[in-house]
Design an enzyme around this catalytic site. Structure first.
Site, PDB file in Angstrom:
ATOM      1  CD  GLU A 130      -2.524  -1.942   0.555  1.00 28.77           C
ATOM      2  OE1 GLU A 130      -1.577  -2.714   0.846  1.00 28.77           O
ATOM      3  OE2 GLU A 130      -3.555  -2.332  -0.005  1.00 28.77           O
TER       4      GLU A 130
ATOM      5  CE1 TYR B 260       0.493   3.900   5.305  1.00 29.25           C
ATOM      6  CE2 TYR B 260      -0.394   1.777   4.659  1.00 29.25           C
ATOM      7  CZ  TYR B 260      -0.591   3.073   5.088  1.00 29.25           C
ATOM      8  OH  TYR B 260      -1.860   3.551   5.290  1.00 29.25           O
TER       9      TYR B 260
ATOM     10  NE  ARG C  85      -2.656  -5.815   2.861  1.00 27.64           N
ATOM     11  CZ  ARG C  85      -3.624  -4.988   3.183  1.00 27.64           C
ATOM     12  NH1 ARG C  85      -3.774  -4.618   4.437  1.00 27.64           N
ATOM     13  NH2 ARG C  85      -4.455  -4.536   2.277  1.00 27.64           N
TER      14      ARG C  85
ATOM     15  CG  HIS D 271      -2.840   4.275   0.932  1.00 26.69           C
ATOM     16  ND1 HIS D 271      -3.924   3.455   0.741  1.00 26.69           N
ATOM     17  CD2 HIS D 271      -2.348   3.945   2.145  1.00 26.69           C
ATOM     18  CE1 HIS D 271      -4.083   2.674   1.789  1.00 26.69           C
ATOM     19  NE2 HIS D 271      -3.128   2.947   2.656  1.00 26.69           N
TER      20      HIS D 271
ATOM     21  CD  GLN E 269     -21.443   7.697   1.942  1.00 29.31           C
ATOM     22  OE1 GLN E 269     -21.908   6.986   1.069  1.00 29.31           O
ATOM     23  NE2 GLN E 269     -22.177   8.563   2.602  1.00 29.31           N
TER      24      GLN E 269
END
Ligand code: NAP
Ligand code: SF4
Length: 677
Positions: free
Chosen positions: A167, A169, A217, A255, A342
């Protein structure tokens, strides 16, 4: 095995320990991790999911040191004093036979704080802070910090750790040339770029021994320029296996990637073939993730041998009892995650506690409690949208006698409109869930029934919940009564629309309606995964050689010419969700939608829509005008303030406040009110 989910429910033996099934609750930051005084709430949140049957849980990210914080003073584990609150969590999970890993997350240049570090001093597009480049010595110190956190995690009772390496990081920043431009032993070829990750695993294994789960991961698909190729991903996976990793988890997309990976329009299980390509090359169990939300999809992946476990984070926020329902043939009772973001990720980005739009109890398990009532009452709920259904099912579940009145032929309210938007097919699931709940909790549902106060009083209801919702706002300009002027509800219900269209109002619904109007008529729903990948530029080859797995997106000629208009002068879509708004804006841009701001609407005629922009009158030559100008509340049934009534009246959802018509608020208000009655 007697159920039809034999693969999903079968145990996984890891040699020194056994996971009771193949479902992993993936890491998801709730915001409760960051403060020790919130750990009783965090323990209740995880405890409920463990009780709900999940085999393995991974906590939200905890940093090994200050440089690794995602947010200032974020959750850290680097002293003995950090252990005590975590024991509440591990105890709550173990009580129900599940296992739990602490995720060690060093944010690197994604940290939203001034101490950020990375492989190279290159600022990320999603944090204002430029990172310092880690020196050789600092890298070695950071490895020791990971080891310390892992040892403390073991002391706190965790069954292992997950090392976050995807992601975008810190460890992903080292793994990929996108950020790693070093030419020392930590940079250059993949053998050097992966050294940091591999050394961390080796050092943890050496310190803690064999009987401790180390999950890594790994990014299967970076989806950024200069990202890794599949060969490089496989090289890293093999090295991690050699270094002592027990489980290999899947990450998809950094991201900062501009290709969506988790929003509702991403087809279910869209990325599983990349995970399968890695699984073929290693012998440790591999976990698939991303947009897997229902048991059939999960079972299919495992049965096809594409992965050994299934990771879901949001689906277990939406329904803590997902696994038990699957195991007892009650799949129709699952409250399905609709991938809206949301209430979960959008909250996290606003530094608010994450919860769930369809399940307001998520992360509020100790605060929103549904206790069986000792004094059953007769309750009328007027309106069968999500607010009304939420109130009715919670009240009936608590033992009240509930009647739901719905003026239309079906329940679902505004969700019946949302579910026809391309990419929002998941909204069907929420209606299905509530319908099953209405039946299971014994709510007396009266469709095609428009009630009034006299009738309600005659029937002797003690409490009346007004959830009568909204109607679309109409325009008040010359020509707004012409037949080519349609409300969004008419359009979504199938009214014919011309080739050139002006959409008035650029809120969530203006964007949704524009996407609906851009959909080619022959395009099947949900969109087939290959089409979706071509449209967004994801390499279709699981063994991709393109950097980051990206290829040029295919641009389809637009089906209609659309103007999307608003009166405000702010950028269009500025009010949409942080994690989803950019996807909607990109979609419309790609399809040539002209987005105009600072527009005053003057008149509508057969020639089109007259507007004023920058002080000049202009004609937009359109065949149809679609009004998406918000809503107005429907609440005639509500008594006037001070008026005497036999029943107690309450108002919730859009009927209470149309200006903020919002399913998240509607479902929560319904549940909170019903929990108190
Ligand atoms: P909205 O977000 O309030 O947008 C309606 C827009 O219409 C306003 O931004 C306003 O913009 C314009 N407008 C208001 N009164 C007007 C008038 N009298 N004449 C002309 N224009 C007028 O409402 P919505 O789009 O109907 O969405 C309703 C709710 O549904 C949202 O709050 C959201 O929570 C939810 N929703 C979200 C999504 C999503 O996030 N993807 C999708 C659908 C729905 P100007 O004043 O600038 O013209
Ligand atoms: Fe899923 Fe939306 Fe709930 Fe998040 S808020 S868990 S995306 S349904």
């Amino acid at each position: 095995m007697t159920t039809s989910y034999a693969h999903l429910l079968s145990p996984l033996h890891l040699g020194f320990t056994t996971l009771k099934n193949r479902v992993v609750m993936g890491s998801m930051h709730t915001g409760l991790e960051d403060r020790f005084y919130n750990y009783p709430k965090l323990a209740a949140y995880f405890g409920e999911r463990a009780k709900g049957g999940v085999g393995l849980i991974i906590t939200g990210g905890i940093s090994p040191n200050r440089q690794g914080w995602l947010l200032p003073a974020g959750g850290t584990m680097n002293t003995l004093g950090d252990i005590a609150p975590h024991r509440l969590v591990t105890h709550a999970v173990h009580k129900h036979g599940a296992k739990i890993l602490l995720q060690i997350l060093h944010a690197g240049r994604y940290g939203y704080q001034p101490f950020v570090v990375s492989a190279s001093p290159i600022k990320s597009p999603i944090s204002p802070f430029k990172p310092r480049q880690l020196s050789d010595k600092q890298i070695l110190n950071t490895i020791q910090d990971y080891v310390k956190t892992a040892s403390l995690a073991k002391k706190a009772g965790y069954d292992g750790v997950e090392i976050m390496g995807s992601e975008g990081y810190l460890l992903n920043q080292f793994l990929s040339r996108h950020v790693n431009q070093r030419n020392d032993r930590w940079g250059g070829p993949i053998e050097n770029r992966m050294r940091f990750a591999v050394e961390i695993v080796k050092a943890i294994r050496a310190e803690i021994g064999d009987k401790f789960i180390i999950c890594f991961r790994l990014s299967m698909l970076d989806l950024v320029h200069d990202g890794n190729t599949m060969d490089e991903v496989i090289t890293v996976a093999k090295a991690l296996e050699q270094a002592g990793v027990t489980l290999l988890n899947t990450g998809i997309g950094w991201h900062e990637a501009r290709i969506p990976t988790i929003v509702t329009s991403v087809p279910r299980a869209a990325f599983v073939d990349y995970t399968a390509a890695v699984k073929q090359q290693v012998s440790i169990p591999v976990i698939a993730s991303n947009r897997i939300n229902m048991p059939d999809t999960a079972e299919e992946i495992l049965a096809a041998g594409k992965a050994d476990m299934i990771q879901m984070a949001r689906p277990l926020l939406a329904d803590a009892f997902w696994v038990n329902k699957t195991a007892t043939n009650r799949v129709d009772e699952i409250n399905t995650c609709i991938a809206c973001n949301q209430a979960c990720l959008d909250h996290t980005f606003k530094n608010q506690r994450a919860t769930c739009l369809v399940n307001p109890r998520a992360a509020y398990e100790t605060e929103l409690v549904y206790v069986k009532t000792k004094q059953p009452k007769r309750i009328a709920v007027v309106g069968g949208g999500v607010a009304g259904m939420s109130a009715a099912t919670v009240a009936a579940g608590r033992g009240h006698q509930v009647t739901l009145f719905e003026a239309n032929a079906d329940v679902g309210g505004q969700f019946n409109l949302a579910k026809v938007i391309p990419g929002k097919e998941e909204f069907h699931e929420t209606i299905r869930y509530f319908k099953v709940q209405l039946e299971k909790t014994g709510v007396d549902v009266r469709l095609n029934t428009k009630v009034n106060r006299e009738q309600l009083e005659r029937e002797g209801f003690e409490e009346v919940i007004v959830a009568t919702g909204v109607v679309p706002r109409t325009l008040n300009i010359p020509g707004s009564d012409l037949p080519q002027v349609l409300s969004y509800a008419e359009v979504l219900n199938g009214a014919p629309v011309g080739y050139k269209v002006a959409v008035i109002g650029a809120g969530g619904i203006g964007f949704d309606v524009s996407e609906f109007l851009l959909k080619p008529e022959q395009q099947p729903q949900p969109q087939p995964v290959e089409d979706w990948k071509r449209e967004w530029g994801v390499d279709l080859n699981p063994h991709y050689v393109s950097e980051g797995g990206m290829q040029a997106p295919e641009i389809h000629p637009p089906v209609r010419e659309i103007y999307l208009l608003q009166r405000k002068t702010t950028p269009l879509g500025a009010g949409l969700g942080k994690t989803t708004g950019w996807v909607h804006r990109a979609q419309l841009k790609k399809h040539g939608v002209r987005m105009l701001r600072g527009v005053q609407y003057k008149a509508i005629g057969d020639e089109g829509l007259w507007v004023e922009m920058d002080g000049h009158d202009q004609l937009l030559r359109v065949d149809t005008v679609v009004v998406c100008a918000g809503q107005e509340s429907v609440k005639e049934i509500m008594p006037a303030t001070g008026q005497q009534t036999l029943a107690q009246y309450h108002i919730i959802g859009g009927a209470k406040l149309a200006a903020e018509l919002d399913a998240k608020r509607a479902i929560r208000e319904g549940a909170e009110l019903a929990a108190k009655l």
